[in-house]
Design a protein around this motif. Structure first.
Motif, PDB file in Angstrom:
ATOM      1  N   LYS A 122       0.829  -1.215   0.000  1.00  0.00           N
ATOM      2  CA  LYS A 122       0.000   0.000   0.000  1.00  0.00           C
ATOM      3  C   LYS A 122       0.858   1.259   0.000  1.00  0.00           C
ATOM      4  O   LYS A 122       0.605   2.211  -0.739  1.00  0.00           O
ATOM      5  CB  LYS A 122      -0.929  -0.005   1.214  1.00  0.00           C
ATOM      6  CG  LYS A 122      -1.929   1.131   1.206  1.00  0.00           C
ATOM      7  CD  LYS A 122      -2.938   0.990   2.334  1.00  0.00           C
ATOM      8  CE  LYS A 122      -3.967   2.107   2.253  1.00  0.00           C
ATOM      9  NZ  LYS A 122      -4.952   1.991   3.351  1.00  0.00           N
ATOM     10  N   GLU A 123       1.896   1.256   0.852  1.00  0.00           N
ATOM     11  CA  GLU A 123       2.779   2.428   0.877  1.00  0.00           C
ATOM     12  C   GLU A 123       3.489   2.601  -0.453  1.00  0.00           C
ATOM     13  O   GLU A 123       3.688   3.730  -0.930  1.00  0.00           O
ATOM     14  CB  GLU A 123       3.810   2.286   2.006  1.00  0.00           C
ATOM     15  CG  GLU A 123       3.249   2.409   3.403  1.00  0.00           C
ATOM     16  CD  GLU A 123       2.558   1.142   3.874  1.00  0.00           C
ATOM     17  OE1 GLU A 123       2.645   0.128   3.134  1.00  0.00           O
ATOM     18  OE2 GLU A 123       1.911   1.159   4.933  1.00  0.00           O
ATOM     19  N   GLU A 126       1.096   4.169  -3.086  1.00  0.00           N
ATOM     20  CA  GLU A 126       0.819   5.588  -2.851  1.00  0.00           C
ATOM     21  C   GLU A 126       2.065   6.433  -3.042  1.00  0.00           C
ATOM     22  O   GLU A 126       2.007   7.505  -3.657  1.00  0.00           O
ATOM     23  CB  GLU A 126       0.257   5.765  -1.444  1.00  0.00           C
ATOM     24  CG  GLU A 126      -1.110   5.132  -1.259  1.00  0.00           C
ATOM     25  CD  GLU A 126      -1.602   5.260   0.168  1.00  0.00           C
ATOM     26  OE1 GLU A 126      -2.753   4.892   0.409  1.00  0.00           O
ATOM     27  OE2 GLU A 126      -0.820   5.733   1.034  1.00  0.00           O
ATOM     28  N   LYS A 129       3.161   6.328  -6.765  1.00  0.00           N
ATOM     29  CA  LYS A 129       2.051   6.601  -7.689  1.00  0.00           C
ATOM     30  C   LYS A 129       1.910   5.500  -8.735  1.00  0.00           C
ATOM     31  O   LYS A 129       1.795   5.744  -9.931  1.00  0.00           O
ATOM     32  CB  LYS A 129       2.229   7.954  -8.366  1.00  0.00           C
ATOM     33  CG  LYS A 129       2.206   9.119  -7.384  1.00  0.00           C
ATOM     34  CD  LYS A 129       2.347  10.455  -8.082  1.00  0.00           C
ATOM     35  CE  LYS A 129       2.305  11.585  -7.077  1.00  0.00           C
ATOM     36  NZ  LYS A 129       2.457  12.913  -7.708  1.00  0.00           N
ATOM     37  N   ASN A 168      -5.567  -1.323  -5.822  1.00  0.00           N
ATOM     38  CA  ASN A 168      -6.379  -0.626  -4.812  1.00  0.00           C
ATOM     39  C   ASN A 168      -7.744  -0.319  -5.439  1.00  0.00           C
ATOM     40  O   ASN A 168      -7.858   0.553  -6.300  1.00  0.00           O
ATOM     41  CB  ASN A 168      -5.670   0.665  -4.384  1.00  0.00           C
ATOM     42  CG  ASN A 168      -6.423   1.385  -3.276  1.00  0.00           C
ATOM     43  OD1 ASN A 168      -7.452   0.902  -2.806  1.00  0.00           O
ATOM     44  ND2 ASN A 168      -5.910   2.527  -2.858  1.00  0.00           N
ATOM     45  N   ASP A 171      -9.207   3.239  -5.711  1.00  0.00           N
ATOM     46  CA  ASP A 171      -8.605   4.175  -6.657  1.00  0.00           C
ATOM     47  C   ASP A 171      -9.104   3.836  -8.064  1.00  0.00           C
ATOM     48  O   ASP A 171      -9.003   2.695  -8.516  1.00  0.00           O
ATOM     49  CB  ASP A 171      -7.071   4.068  -6.587  1.00  0.00           C
ATOM     50  CG  ASP A 171      -6.387   5.128  -7.435  1.00  0.00           C
ATOM     51  OD1 ASP A 171      -6.613   5.136  -8.654  1.00  0.00           O
ATOM     52  OD2 ASP A 171      -5.614   5.926  -6.875  1.00  0.00           O
ATOM     53  N   SER A 174      -6.378   2.591 -10.450  1.00  0.00           N
ATOM     54  CA  SER A 174      -5.918   1.267 -10.059  1.00  0.00           C
ATOM     55  C   SER A 174      -6.962   0.204 -10.388  1.00  0.00           C
ATOM     56  O   SER A 174      -6.629  -0.908 -10.790  1.00  0.00           O
ATOM     57  CB  SER A 174      -5.613   1.261  -8.558  1.00  0.00           C
ATOM     58  OG  SER A 174      -5.095   0.025  -8.164  1.00  0.00           O
TER      59      SER A 174
END
Length: 772
Positions: A122-123, A126, A129, A168, A171, A174
Motif C-alpha cells: 500500500k505504501e 501511494e 504513484k 487498490n 482508486d 488502479s
C-alpha cells in the motif's frame, strides 16, 4: 361549457405568454440551443481527453518461465526512462487479450518474501504513484517448468506458489488497471497451459474442445438505433412535457396574481371550468411545443454533432445516429396525453402559489415524484405487462417503448389499460384544477410568515371536529412509511430458515395492526380534532345504522364469489413471483399451528377494526373536506390498498375499499364498514380451507361448491349461487344508495357551485337560441 369563452381565454393566455421573454426563452430558446451547445462542449472537452498509461511494477521478474514471454525489454524507452529495467508486454499477447492501452512497466529481477510485499504494497502504491504491482514468489519458475515433465510434476496436495496482482479498488485508475491486467494475465496463463500440454504431448484440444458461435439477427443499424432511441425518447418526452408545463402554469396563476389581472378574469362571465379549460389548453400548447423542439434539437445534435466525435468512430460504435422517422409519429401520439396530464397537475398546484418564486417551490416536488415513474421503463429487465400498464406515466412510457421497438402485438394488448389509466389521471387532475379555481381561499390566501410556534398554535386553535384533508393525507403517508421506518426495530424476527413461529406470528399481527396502524390515528384524532366520535364515525345506533349493520355482512357475502374471480384474474395477469410466494409461505406457514378461532381473530377481526379506523375513520373523514364524496372515498380506498403492500393484494383491496367507503358514508357509521371487512376476510379464509377432503367430510358443501381440488383456494361456487349473489349485491347497493348521506360543508358548497354552473350554462344556451 361555452367554447367561445374558452377560445377567448386561450387566445388571451397565448398572447400573454408570447410577450413574456422568460417563458419564450425557457420553453423555446433553451431547448433549441441546449443540445447543440452540449454537443459542441463535448467536442471541445474531447480534445482534452488523454489516455494515461498504466504504471506497473513487477517484483520477481527472474521467477518467470522463459516461454511464453510475459514481458520483453522496452524497445523505445522515453528520454526520462533509464531503459535498463523498463519492459513492455509482447504485442501478440496484447492482441490476444484485446487490450490496446499503454503501460509503463518497471521490474526488479529478484523476488522477496510474500509477507514483506503484502506489508509494504500500500505504501509503495501511494508513494510511487503506481497503479498495480505484479508479484512472482520465489520458486514460481521452477514449479512452472516442472509441469513440462509429467514425471517430475508436483505431487498431490503440494502447494504451488502463486503470483499476485496487487491493486487498490478504491482508486479509479488502479481499478481500471486491474481489469486490463486480468485480461492480459489470463491470456498469458492460457498460453502457459498450452505449452505444458504440448511438452507432455497432450492434445491442446482437450482443454478447449469447442467454442460457441454467435448469430446476431439484428438488421444493423436500424434495429440497434431503434432500440437505443426506444430507451431515450420516452424519458425525454415525459421530462420535457413536464418541464414545458412548469413556467406557463406558474405565470398563468401566480404571475397573474402578481400583476393583479386574475381578479379581472374571475369577474368575467366565464365559468371557472371554462377559465381552467382555456388556461389548460394554453399550457398544453407550450408543453407540446417544448417537447417537440427538444426532440428536433436532440435529433439534429445526434445526426451532425455527435457523429463528429472521434471521426465518427464512437458514433458508429454506439450507433447514435438520427432516430427512425416513423418513431416520431408514436412520440406525438403519446405526447398529447402526457402534456394534458402534466399541464393539469401543474395548473392545480400553481394556483396555491402567491408568487412566481413560490410556484417554483411547489412544482419542484412534482418533478421529483415523477422521476421514479420515468426511470422505471429505462431500467433493464422491465417490460410492458398488465401490472406496469396500470402505473401512471410509466405505463405510457412502456407503451411508447414497445411501439418504437416494433413490438406491436404487445403494444396492442395493453393499449386500453394504459389509455384508461392515463385518461382517469387526466380527469382527476382537471377536476382538481377546477376545484382549486372554485376555492377562493386557495386563490387569494394572504401572505403569511411561517413560525413553527405560531403554526402549532394555529393548528391547535383551528381544530375542527374532523381532521383536515391535508392532515388526512399526511396520516396516510405516515401509515405507509411507519412499517419501513420502525418496523424492523419492533417486528419479531424470523428463525434461521426465515420462518415465523406461531408466537412470533401473533406478535407480528398485533404489532402491525395496533402499534403501526390503530395507535397513530387514535393519537392524531385526540390531538388534531375536536371530536373523536365524529372522526371515527362512532354514531349512536339509529334505525339507519341498524339497517346498514344487517345489510353490510350480507353485501360482503354476495360479493365474495366475485372477489374470488377478481383474485384469479389478477393472479393470471400479474403472477406473483416465486420469491414473494416463498416469503408469504414462510410468514403464514405457522397458521396451521393456531386454532381456527385465533386465525379468524388475527386475520379477519383485528385488521377489520384497525384498518377501518384508519382508512374509513381518520382518512375518509378528513378527505370529506375536499368537497367531493367519491373523491374522498377513492383516496381512502387507495391508501387502504397501499397498506396491503403487495400489488396482487393492493388492487382488490382498493376495489373493495371503494365499496366499504360507500357503505360507511351512506350509513354514517364505521360499524357497518367493520362488519363488511371482517365478513369479507373471514370468507376468504373459509374458502381457502375448502378442499375435496373437506367436502367429503361435510357433504352439505356440495350445495355451495361446484368445483374443488386438493389444493386450498381452488374451490369455486355453484353458478346459480353466484348469479343470486350478484342480484343480491345490486339490490343492497341500491338500498344503500337511496339512504341520504350526510354531506360535509365543503360538499354542500361544491354541490351549490355545480348547480350554479348548470344553471348558467342553461341560461347561456337559452340566450343563444333566442339570438339565433
Amino acid at each position: 361549457m361555452n367554447w367561445d369563452n374558452i377560445k377567448l381565454i386561450l387566445k388571451r393566455e397565448l398572447r400573454d405568454q408570447a410577450r413574456d421573454r422568460r417563458t419564450l426563452f425557457s420553453v423555446i430558446g433553451l431547448p433549441v440551443l441546449l443540445y447543440p451547445l452540449m454537443g459542441l462542449m463535448v467536442l471541445q472537452v474531447m480534445q482534452f481527453r488523454q489516455t494515461h498509461p498504466t504504471k506497473l511494477r513487477v517484483i520477481g521478474l527472474s521467477e518467470l518461465p522463459g516461454n511464453p514471454e510475459l514481458f520483453v525489454a522496452a524497445t523505445k524507452p522515453s528520454e526520462e526512462e533509464s531503459g535498463d529495467n523498463r519492459y513492455e508486454f509482447p504485442a501478440a499477447l496484447l492482441k490476444d487479450a484485446g487490450v490496446s492501452s499503454r503501460f509503463e512497466i518497471e521490474a526488479s529481477e529478484a523476488s522477496v518474501d510474500a509477507a514483506v510485499v503484502e506489508k509494504t504494497a500500500k505504501e509503495t502504491l501511494e508513494a510511487e504513484k503506481l497503479d498495480a504491482i505484479i508479484y512472482f514468489p520465489p520458486g514460481f519458475k521452477e514449479r512452472m517448468e516442472s509441469f513440462q515433465d509429467a514425471q517430475s510434476g508436483p505431487s498431490d496436495g503440494e502447494e504451488i506458489p502463486s503470483p499476485q496482482l496487487i491493486t487498490n479498488s478504491s482508486d479509479e485508475r488502479s481499478k481500471l488497471a486491474d481489469n486490463r491486467l486480468r485480461q492480459i494475465l489470463h491470456s498469458w496463463r492460457e498460453k502457459l497451459i498450452q505449452r505444458n500440454l504440448e511438452a507432455n504431448k497432450v492434445p491442446t484440444e482437450i482443454t478447449d474442445p469447442f467454442s460457441f458461435g454467435t448469430l446476431d439477427l439484428s438488421e444493423k443499424p436500424l434495429d440497434q438505433s431503434s432500440f437505443l432511441w426506444a430507451k431515450i425518447f420516452p424519458f425525454i418526452v415525459v421530462i420535457w412535457a413536464l418541464t414545458g408545463a412548469f413556467y406557463p402554469a406558474i405565470d398563468l396563476c401566480a404571475g397573474e396574481k402578481e400583476r393583479g389581472t386574475l381578479e379581472t378574469l374571475l369577474s368575467s362571465p366565464a365559468l371557472r371550468s371554462e377559465i381552467v379549460a382555456g388556461k389548460l389548453l394554453a399550457i398544453m400548447t407550450f408543453s407540446i411545443a417544448t417537447s417537440v423542439l427538444n426532440l428536433a434539437s436532440m435529433g439534429f445534435t445526434a445526426s451532425f454533432v455527435m457523429g463528429q466525435v472521434g471521426s465518427g468512430e464512437m458514433a458508429s460504435r454506439l450507433n447514435f445516429g438520427p432516430p427512425p422517422i416513423w418513431s416520431l409519429g408514436w412520440l406525438f401520439l403519446a405526447l398529447i396525453p402526457m402534456a394534458a396530464l402534466f399541464s393539469a397537475l401543474a395548473l392545480a398546484i400553481a394556483t396555491m402559489a402567491r408568487s412566481s418564486k413560490e410556484g417554483q417551490y411547489y412544482l419542484l416536488p412534482l418533478l421529483m415524484l415523477n422521476l421514479p415513474l420515468v426511470v422505471l421503463p429505462v431500467l433493464p429487465d422491465t417490460e410492458l405487462t398488465f401490472g406496469t400498464s396500470l402505473i401512471p406515466v410509466s405505463g405510457m412510457s412502456f407503451l411508447l417503448k414497445s411501439l418504437m421497438e416494433g413490438d406491436y402485438t404487445k403494444a396492442a394488448t395493453y393499449t386500453l389499460p394504459v389509455l384508461g389509466v392515463t385518461a382517469f389521471c387526466i380527469w382527476v387532475a382537471i377536476r382538481w384544477a377546477i376545484d382549486q379555481f372554485n376555492n377562493e381561499s386557495v386563490l387569494f390566501r394572504e401572505s403569511e410568515r411561517f413560525s413553527l410556534q405560531a403554526w402549532l398554535r394555529k393548528v391547535w386553535r383551528d381544530r375542527q371536529d374532523t381532521p383536515s384533508a391535508a392532515g388526512a393525507f399526511v396520516m396516510g403517508i405516515v401509515l405507509l412509511a411507519l412499517p419501513h421506518m420502525v418496523g424492523k426495530y419492533i417486528m419479531p424476527g424470523t428463525d434461521a430458515e426465515g420462518k415465523l413461529g406461531a408466537g412470533s406470528l401473533i406478535q407480528y399481527m398485533l404489532t402491525n395492526q395496533i402499534v403501526l396502524i390503530l395507535l397513530p390515528v387514535v393519537i392524531a384524532a385526540f390531538i388534531f380534532t375536536r371530536s373523536v366520535k365524529k372522526t371515527f364515525l362512532l354514531r349512536i345506533l339509529d334505525p339507519r345504522v341498524f339497517a346498514a349493520i344487517l345489510m353490510a355482512p350480507i353485501l360482503a357475502i354476495c360479493l365474495h364469489p366475485y372477489a374470488i374471480y377478481l383474485r384469479d384474474i389478477i393472479q393470471n395477469t400479474i403472477p406473483m413471483s416465486q420469491d414473494l410466494q416463498d416469503q408469504l409461505q414462510n410468514m403464514l406457514g405457522s397458521t396451521a399451528e393456531l386454532p381456527v378461532f385465533e386465525i379468524f381473530l388475527l386475520f379477519a377481526i383485528l385488521p377489520a377494526i384497525c384498518e377501518e379506523f384508519a382508512c374509513r375513520g381518520f382518512i375518509l373523514s378528513g378527505m370529506r373536506h375536499i368537497g367531493h364524496k367519491w373523491a374522498a372515498i377513492s383516496i381512502a380506498a387507495i391508501f387502504f390498498g397501499l397498506l396491503h403492500g403487495i400489488l396482487q393484494q393492493s388492487i382488490p383491496a382498493t376495489i373493495f375499499g371503494l365499496v366499504i367507503g360507500f357503505v360507511a358514508v351512506q350509513s354514517r357509521s364505521i360499524l357497518p364498514a367493520i362488519l363488511f371487512h371482517a365478513t369479507h376476510n373471514s370468507l376468504v379464509f373459509a374458502q381457502g380451507m375448502i378442499t375435496t377432503e373437506t367436502i367429503q367430510a361435510n357433504p352439505w358443501l356440495n350445495t355451495l361448491v361446484a368445483v374443488a381440488s386438493d389444493m386450498p383456494g381452488d374451490a369455486r361456487y355453484q353458478p346459480v349461487l353466484v348469479f343470486l349473489c350478484g342480484i343480491g349485491a345490486v339490490v343492497i347497493v341500491g338500498i344503500l344508495a337511496r339512504m341520504p348521506a350526510e354531506l360535509s360543508s365543503e360538499e354542500r358548497r361544491q354541490a351549490a357551485l355545480n348547480h350554479q354552473g348548470v344553471f348558467r350554462t342553461a341560461i347561456g344556451k337559452r340566450k343563444d337560441r333566442t339570438s339565433s
